[in-house]
Every structure is written in C-alpha cells, then in structure tokens.
Design a protein around this motif. Structure first.
Motif, mmCIF file in Angstrom:
data_model
loop_
_atom_site.group_PDB
_atom_site.id
_atom_site.type_symbol
_atom_site.label_atom_id
_atom_site.label_comp_id
_atom_site.label_asym_id
_atom_site.label_seq_id
_atom_site.Cartn_x
_atom_site.Cartn_y
_atom_site.Cartn_z
ATOM 1 N N UNK A 283 5.745 2.305 -8.472
ATOM 2 C CA UNK A 283 6.069 1.079 -8.006
ATOM 3 C C UNK A 283 5.704 0.804 -6.588
ATOM 4 N N UNK A 284 6.018 1.586 -5.696
ATOM 5 C CA UNK A 284 5.711 1.432 -4.499
ATOM 6 C C UNK A 284 4.419 1.738 -4.033
ATOM 7 N N UNK A 285 3.776 2.997 -4.735
ATOM 8 C CA UNK A 285 2.417 3.381 -4.133
ATOM 9 C C UNK A 285 1.332 2.688 -4.740
ATOM 10 N N UNK A 286 1.508 1.200 -4.546
ATOM 11 C CA UNK A 286 0.473 0.116 -5.079
ATOM 12 C C UNK A 286 -0.560 0.210 -4.114
ATOM 13 N N UNK A 287 -1.764 -0.608 -4.499
ATOM 14 C CA UNK A 287 -3.156 -0.581 -3.772
ATOM 15 C C UNK A 287 -2.866 -1.162 -2.335
ATOM 16 N N UNK A 288 -2.105 -2.151 -2.063
ATOM 17 C CA UNK A 288 -1.598 -2.844 -0.843
ATOM 18 C C UNK A 288 -1.248 -1.573 0.075
ATOM 19 N N UNK A 289 -0.326 -0.909 -0.565
ATOM 20 C CA UNK A 289 0.547 0.160 0.512
ATOM 21 C C UNK A 289 -0.205 1.354 0.613
ATOM 22 N N UNK A 290 -1.079 1.771 -0.217
ATOM 23 C CA UNK A 290 -2.202 2.707 -0.050
ATOM 24 C C UNK A 290 -3.182 2.136 0.929
ATOM 25 N N UNK A 291 -3.412 0.914 1.032
ATOM 26 C CA UNK A 291 -4.326 0.677 2.137
ATOM 27 C C UNK A 291 -3.792 0.710 3.690
ATOM 28 N N UNK A 292 -2.341 0.342 3.627
ATOM 29 C CA UNK A 292 -1.609 0.487 4.840
ATOM 30 C C UNK A 292 -1.854 2.041 5.352
ATOM 31 N N UNK A 293 -1.502 3.032 4.442
ATOM 32 C CA UNK A 293 -1.682 4.184 4.731
ATOM 33 C C UNK A 293 -3.047 4.787 5.305
ATOM 34 N N UNK A 294 -3.953 4.269 4.641
ATOM 35 C CA UNK A 294 -5.390 4.441 5.166
ATOM 36 C C UNK A 294 -5.403 4.104 6.320
ATOM 37 N N UNK A 295 -5.006 2.836 6.932
ATOM 38 C CA UNK A 295 -5.266 2.654 8.303
ATOM 39 C C UNK A 295 -4.465 3.534 9.062
ATOM 40 N N UNK A 296 -3.300 4.011 8.832
ATOM 41 C CA UNK A 296 -2.478 5.040 9.598
ATOM 42 C C UNK A 296 -3.067 6.410 9.645
ATOM 43 N N UNK A 297 -3.817 6.789 8.766
ATOM 44 C CA UNK A 297 -4.508 7.979 8.948
ATOM 45 C C UNK A 297 -4.398 8.834 7.703
ATOM 46 N N UNK A 298 -4.034 8.445 6.199
ATOM 47 C CA UNK A 298 -4.196 9.117 5.389
ATOM 48 C C UNK A 298 -5.607 9.603 4.685
ATOM 49 N N UNK A 299 -5.778 10.778 4.259
ATOM 50 C CA UNK A 299 -7.119 11.225 3.640
ATOM 51 C C UNK A 299 -7.350 10.959 2.475
ATOM 52 N N UNK A 300 -6.434 11.250 1.505
ATOM 53 C CA UNK A 300 -6.433 11.213 0.144
ATOM 54 C C UNK A 300 -5.573 10.390 -0.320
ATOM 55 N N UNK A 301 -5.667 9.402 -1.498
ATOM 56 C CA UNK A 301 -4.815 8.673 -2.053
ATOM 57 C C UNK A 301 -4.984 8.785 -3.507
ATOM 58 N N UNK A 302 -4.026 8.435 -4.359
ATOM 59 C CA UNK A 302 -3.977 8.562 -5.501
ATOM 60 C C UNK A 302 -3.136 7.363 -6.368
ATOM 61 N N UNK A 303 -3.712 6.897 -7.360
ATOM 62 C CA UNK A 303 -3.087 5.668 -8.202
ATOM 63 C C UNK A 303 -1.642 6.036 -8.683
ATOM 64 N N UNK A 304 -0.900 5.022 -9.011
ATOM 65 C CA UNK A 304 0.206 5.212 -9.461
ATOM 66 C C UNK A 304 0.014 5.750 -10.912
ATOM 67 N N UNK A 305 1.232 6.571 -11.549
ATOM 68 C CA UNK A 305 1.022 7.111 -12.633
ATOM 69 C C UNK A 305 0.840 6.243 -14.017
ATOM 70 N N UNK A 306 -0.306 6.380 -14.600
ATOM 71 C CA UNK A 306 -0.376 5.499 -15.828
ATOM 72 C C UNK A 306 -0.205 6.128 -17.079
ATOM 73 N N UNK A 307 0.308 5.752 -17.956
ATOM 74 C CA UNK A 307 0.626 6.236 -19.383
ATOM 75 C C UNK A 307 -0.872 5.979 -20.223
ATOM 76 N N UNK A 308 -1.076 7.211 -20.666
ATOM 77 C CA UNK A 308 -2.373 7.159 -21.412
ATOM 78 C C UNK A 308 -2.301 6.252 -22.755
#
Length: 627
Positions: A283-308
């Motif tokens: 829910x909260x680890x969406x693409x806009x939130x990951x972009x914020x974390x990238x700006x603040x220094x995150x190196x590796x990001x991973x998408x939200x859990x998707x059901x097969x």
C-alpha cells in the motif's frame, strides 16, 4: 443473466448523466469533433457545462508543466489555469507516464483474459522437474473430497469438468495449469486423464491415485476408437513406436538444453553489500514513495507485492504494482504465489513484459488471505514446495531470484535456519530474513541474534539480508558490526516513519529535521503522485488517499531536538507533546482529522462527506494461531 434495459439504466447510469465525467479525448483537445465515438461515447461532451461545474483550480502549477507534450488531462486537470493553449492533435496520444515503464500491453492483457497465453520456458522447466500438472491433480482431488460445498454460498463455482474455481475477483485465486494459461501439452492431458479416473472402490473407500501412464501408452491405447471403429493392431503398434521415438527424442533434447543452461550460481548476480535497500511495502510502498526515498539516498528499491494469480489474469490494478520509474536504477519486482507452476509462468510473463534487475519471491507475508491460499508464510511449513517454487523460478529466468522469509510460522518455533543453506542450492542468489515469526506479525522486537545465526551458516555465494526495526544509522552500524557476514539491512517501517533515514545512514548523523523540511518532502510526494495517478479530480483524490496512508506512519516520528534519549526506537509510543512550532505539533498528531488537514495544505479541500481510516494495523498480534 441480462438485466432489463430500464433496470440496467436505473442501477448503472451512464457517465453522460454527469457533466463532470468529460470525455478524455475532448478534455485533452477541447474539440468535441475529435472523439472517434461521437454520440455513442459513454462520456459527456458538454464542455461548457463541465467548466461551469468544475471546482476551482488548486494552488500551484501543473505537475506536467515543462514536459515536451501538453498535459494529458487538458481541461480536466485541476491545474488547467497554468496550461499553455497550444494543443496539437498529433500530441494527444502521448502517454502521461513517459518516465515510467512496465505497463501491461493491451494485446497481452487480452490473451491473459482469454487464457490463450503460452509459457514454453516455464512449462519446459516444470516438465523437467516433474511438476507439470501437479497443481491441477492436487486441487482436483481436494475439490472432489469437498464435494463442491462452496458452490451454495457463492464462494466458488464448478466448470463442466467438475473442477472448483475461485471467483475472479479473489485477491489470491489459485490458478490451475491450463486454466489460466491455455498452453496445454501432452503431459498436461495425461495428468488430467489420471485425475478424472474414479478412485472410489466398490466398498466406498478411496484408493490412492495411480501414477500417470507414459505418453506412449496413453496416446496409443488398443481400445481407442475412431468413429466407432476399432483401430487395426498394426497401425496401433506403428503409432506406438513413433510416439516412443518422439518421447525419447524430446527427453534427449530436454537434457541437452538443461545441460547448456546457466547454473543459478553462474547468473549475473547483484551485490547487495553495503547498499541501502528499501523494502517492498504493501500500500504505502508505491512508486511516488519510492521516488521520494531515491531522492533521500536509497540504493535498491522493490515494488509492492503482486499476486501471481492476479497477474496471470491480466488485472490492471495488479500490474500497476510492477511499474518502475527511470530514477530506480536498481529495481526488483516482488511476487507471491502458492504453487510452482503459477510462480514459474508469472516469472516468464514478467521477464517478457517488464524491465527489472531481480525478482523477489515473498515467502513471509503474514496476511490471512494470502496464507489461507498457501502463499506467503504458509510456504514456511512446506519445505518441498518452497524448493520447487525457487527451482522453477530460477530455471525460468536468467535474472537473479531472491527470497524474503520470516523466522518461522509459529512463535518460538524457528525453522528457517534448517533451510537457509538449501535456499542457495535451490537457485536463490539472496535471502532476506525478517526477524519475526508469522504469528508474531509486527509485535515485539525483531530477533537479530537469530538472523546472525542464519547468516553465519550460509556459504559466501548466498547474500543474507536482515530486516526488522532499523530506525537509525546506529542500528545499521550495530547489525553490520555484530555480523560481518550480513550483506546489508533491509529498511521497511523505519523508512515509512522517516524516509530520510537513508540520508542519516550515508552521512552517519542524526538529522534534526524541521517541520518545514518535512513538509517539503510531502510536497515532493504529492508532485510525484500527481504525475503517477493523474492531475484530474480522480488522480488528486487517489494521491490524497495514499498520502493519508503514509501520514498514519509519519506521525510516530519524534524530532531529535525533543528527545532525552537518542535515537528513538521504532517500538516507542510517546505521549502527545507540543512541537517547536504549530506545524510540528500537527504532524505529531495521531488523529486522522489532523492528517486530513495536512493533505488540504497540499491538495486543497476534501470533497463533501470525506472520511479516512488507515488500512493497516501494524501492531496486530495473533494469539489464536498457537491453537
């Protein structure tokens, strides 16, 4: 069942009845003659009425301002007053997410809807491991034993072959081989024939299922008839010999191909050491939130859990979880599945349609709806199925496969340490251990000593990542120094409460961030959210919803300047306090009404009757699981 026209119109009014539902093509161009559907369009074409009822523009500028193409929402944009009026017809088809990738193509989605998508690589690997058709056999037998009891309450339905199927809108529907894929080969037909054999004896007791016959014997039965006429003995013998030859040839080719494939250890691996890894967050680890974390220094990001199962059904909402922004230079997708065939076909589909650096398989999700279907933490109780899932996933793609697990299913019964060495041999290149059991959920502190114990057991070729309660650079340093074999630490809720934790770790300091600086981070999130979800009325409210979900976590942060003991611990729940200014006090409130006030500072007034309740209860502790 079809509804009468009068009932249909009363229950499902057309969008033309609301002038605020303006046709997207007309909104982009301002010209009602451009719409290809003309009067048959289900949206309104009344531009004057739309402008009369449209709410006032929001403060600020359009998030798409400065792009080469005009705003894709045109008149419907809540910042339309900042648009330039030069709109050309040839620019109307420009996608609104030019810097995002991993969208689902319409032709592929239609194939998935019609169950006509083929998965040759996955099926070949499943066949090589003897797993093709296994899921179908197991589920069909279980359904026969249950007697399709769920049909009466509407929770499932039976097809013409007597197999029970889960409803299409289920979050984690179990996919059957050949049901969702449409690629049925000879071995699958054999499995289906074997399942349909009556296994009930004359005295009513169930007999164990027989092993499936060979392809040659199954396809060349001397009792087979064509148009009521028995086949001649010579033709039967000839066809049997040909089938045996084909089977032997296929086996030889399969063995040759498998011997030429890369061993899992020979794949191009990712070095996770010392990298700051933002965990996949539902829910909260969406693409806009990951972009914020990238700006603040995150190196590796991973998408939200998707059901097969949902990905294989072509659900657009599930595929949206796989989207990647161009700023995510080291990106993985996380999937969750209960059976090897479902996971293998999903891996092949994602590799074909998406760009990514690694695939993470979630084997630690504690959510009931996932566990009850056999996925997530439920796999921790089934080591052989874990092995099959990892093996087929690793054998289907050349990209690295990583696994995320918990210490075990029940509290006090840690069992992942007995499997940690095998996980690397099965084909995984890295494993993340969340230092809690499934039953524990997020209560109590993570057991890092157990994580260290697991990390010390594995060979150097397997990266081990720790996860749980990392909330400052001191936590990071301690875990790395206590266990040098630990590759890195995954940061989850710590990033939700204070996403600048990545900056603190890289700069090795406690950041006494001001309320104004925190508000600027929220402004960046809103800007990224409007670019992702849209700048029209629907996109604004979607952005507001996810912002409020995030604010339900950020309110737990206590400024460094107000602490007597530094650093703050993630499990602390301090009493209400006054900040150094009114905005800091407002940000510390645990009232959803105050979160809404913060959202109104960034996205304008909420619609009439608006309410918000956070989705997650991160401190839930399930005692009933101990029995």
């Amino acid at each position: 069942m079809y509804l009468k026209p009068s009932i249909h119109k009363r229950c499902f009014p057309t969008l033309q009845e609301s002038v605020l539902h303006l046709c997207p093509v007309v909104a982009k161009s301002g010209n009602v003659d451009i719409c290809p559907y003309k009067d048959n369009c289900r949206f309104s074409h009344n531009v004057e009425a739309f402008n009369a009822e449209k709410p006032d523009d929001l403060e600020g500028s359009c998030p798409f301002l400065g792009d080469e193409a005009p705003c894709p929402y045109g008149l419907a944009c809540r910042y339309s007053g900042t648009h330039c009026n030069d709109v050309r017809a040839e620019t109307l088809d420009v996608k609104k997410k030019g810097s995002e990738v991993n969208g689902l193509k319409k032709d592929v989605q239609k194939l998935l809807w019609k169950n006509k998508m083929r998965f040759p690589k996955a099926d070949a690997k499943l066949k090589l491991l003897g797993l093709l058709g296994q899921n179908l056999k197991t589920k069909t037998v279980a359904d026969k034993e249950e007697g399709c009891q769920n049909v009466s309450n509407g929770s499932s339905s039976c097809d013409k072959n007597g197999r029970c199927e889960e409803p299409d809108d289920s979050t984690s529907r179990i996919n059957l081989p050949g049901d969702s894929m449409g690629a049925i080969d000879c071995s699958l037909e054999v499995a289906e024939k074997d399942v349909d054999i009556d296994t009930t004896s004359a005295d009513g007791e169930r007999r164990p299922l027989k092993k499936p016959k060979s392809l040659a014997n199954e396809s060349c039965s001397p009792f087979e008839e064509t148009n009521g006429t028995s086949l001649q003995k010579k033709s039967v013998e000839k066809s049997c010999s040909q089938s045996e030859l084909v089977t032997v040839t296929d086996n030889v080719l399969t063995e040759t191909e498998s011997s030429m494939k890369l061993h899992p250890r020979e794949k191009k691996l990712i070095d996770f050491r010392e990298k700051l890894y933002l965990a996949p967050l539902t829910t909260v680890g969406n693409l806009p939130f990951r972009r914020v974390c990238k700006v603040l220094g995150a190196d590796v990001t991973c998408g939200e859990m998707a059901m097969c199962t949902n990905l294989l059904q072509g659900q657009a909402s599930e595929w949206a979880l796989l989207r990647r922004h161009s700023s995510e230079d080291l990106f993985g997708v996380q999937i969750c599945g209960a059976y090897p065939d479902t996971v293998a076909r999903t891996v092949e589909l994602i590799e074909q349609e998406c760009t990514f650096d690694f695939i993470d398989i979630n084997m630690g999700c504690p959510i009931d709806i996932v566990v009850n279907k056999g996925g997530g933490s439920a796999l921790l109780t089934k080591p052989m199925r874990m092995k099959n899932v990892i093996q087929v996933a690793s054998g289907t793609t050349d990209k690295p496969i990583t696994v995320k697990v918990r210490t075990g299913y029940f509290e006090g019964r840690n069992r992942i340490d007995s499997l940690i060495t095998d996980i690397g041999q099965w084909g995984a290149s890295a494993v993340t251990i969340h230092g809690r059991s499934r039953q524990q959920r997020y209560s109590k502190l993570a057991d890092w000593e157990y994580i260290y114990q697991c990390a010390r057991k594995v060979p150097d070729a397997l990266d081990v990542l720790g996860n749980g309660d990392v909330f400052s650079y001191l936590d990071w340093n301690k875990h790395k120094s206590d266990c040098p074999k630990l590759s890195t630490c995954m940061i989850a809720r710590g990033a939700l409460v204070k996403p600048w934790i990545f900056t603190e770790i890289k700069e090795q300091r406690h950041w006494d961030i001001s309320s104004g600086e925190r508000l600027n981070i929220f402004k960046d999130y809103v800007h990224f959210g409007l670019q992702h979800w849209g700048s029209d009325a629907k996109g604004v409210e979607t952005t507001r919803h996810f912002l409020l979900e995030w604010l339900s976590y950020t309110c737990r942060y206590v400024p460094v300047g107000l602490l007597d003991i530094i650093p703050q611990r993630l499990n602390w729940r301090p009493p209400s306090y006054f900040g150094r200014d009114d905005l800091e006090t407002l940000m510390s409130s645990d009232s959803s009404a105050d979160w809404v006030r913060i959202s109104e500072m960034l996205l304008g007034k909420v619609p009439a009757g608006f309410t918000f309740t956070p989705k997650h209860k991160s401190n839930a502790y399930d005692r009933a699981e101990n029995g």
